[in-house]
Scaffold this active site. Structure first.
Site, mmCIF file in Angstrom:
data_model
loop_
_atom_site.group_PDB
_atom_site.id
_atom_site.type_symbol
_atom_site.label_atom_id
_atom_site.label_comp_id
_atom_site.label_asym_id
_atom_site.label_seq_id
_atom_site.Cartn_x
_atom_site.Cartn_y
_atom_site.Cartn_z
ATOM 1 C CG ASP A 48 -1.869 1.115 1.280
ATOM 2 O OD1 ASP A 48 -2.074 1.829 0.429
ATOM 3 O OD2 ASP A 48 -2.819 1.213 2.221
ATOM 4 C CB CYS A 75 -4.103 6.619 -2.941
ATOM 5 S SG CYS A 75 -2.307 7.156 -2.746
#
Length: 121
Positions: A48, A75
């Protein structure tokens, strides 16, 4: 900063009878190469990264370590695409990408990608 998440992960693994896991908090570009040097191997690796995407050293370590599956939480669609290209050129195949709108009424959207080593599309 990451300690509560690690403790939650350990507790969830225990509650689900999963004992072959390793959780460690820290920058993946430091932790994963160290694990590789220590001879630790993963069947599934979850990353992540920040908006800048995965560090180049981390991507190369993933390609050397060759876990069967990689779950990539992103993201930033641009850096996700860049990093998926590197992983696919190294033998992984993207099986699925799921957008997750965690911030409604904004331009931000997370995505979770599942890659499988050597899988056919």
């Amino acid at each position: 900063m990451w300690a509560p998440a690690i403790e939650d992960a350990k507790r969830n693994a225990e509650l689900n009878g999963i004992s072959n896991t390793l959780f460690e908090a820290g920058p993946a570009e430091q932790v994963i190469p160290r694990w590789y040097k220590e001879g630790k191997r993963a069947d599934v690796l979850v990353v992540d990264p920040p908006r800048k995407g995965c560090d180049e050293q981390l991507l190369h370590t993933i390609l050397k370590q060759r876990p069967e599956r990689v779950v990539y939480v992103s993201c930033n669609p641009a850096t996700l695409a860049r990093d998926l290209r590197i992983l696919e050129d190294g033998g992984y195949r993207t099986q699925e990408v799921q957008p997750v709108d965690m911030f409604p009424q904004s331009t931000h959207c997370e995505a979770v990608a599942w890659l499988q080593l050597g899988a056919k599309e």
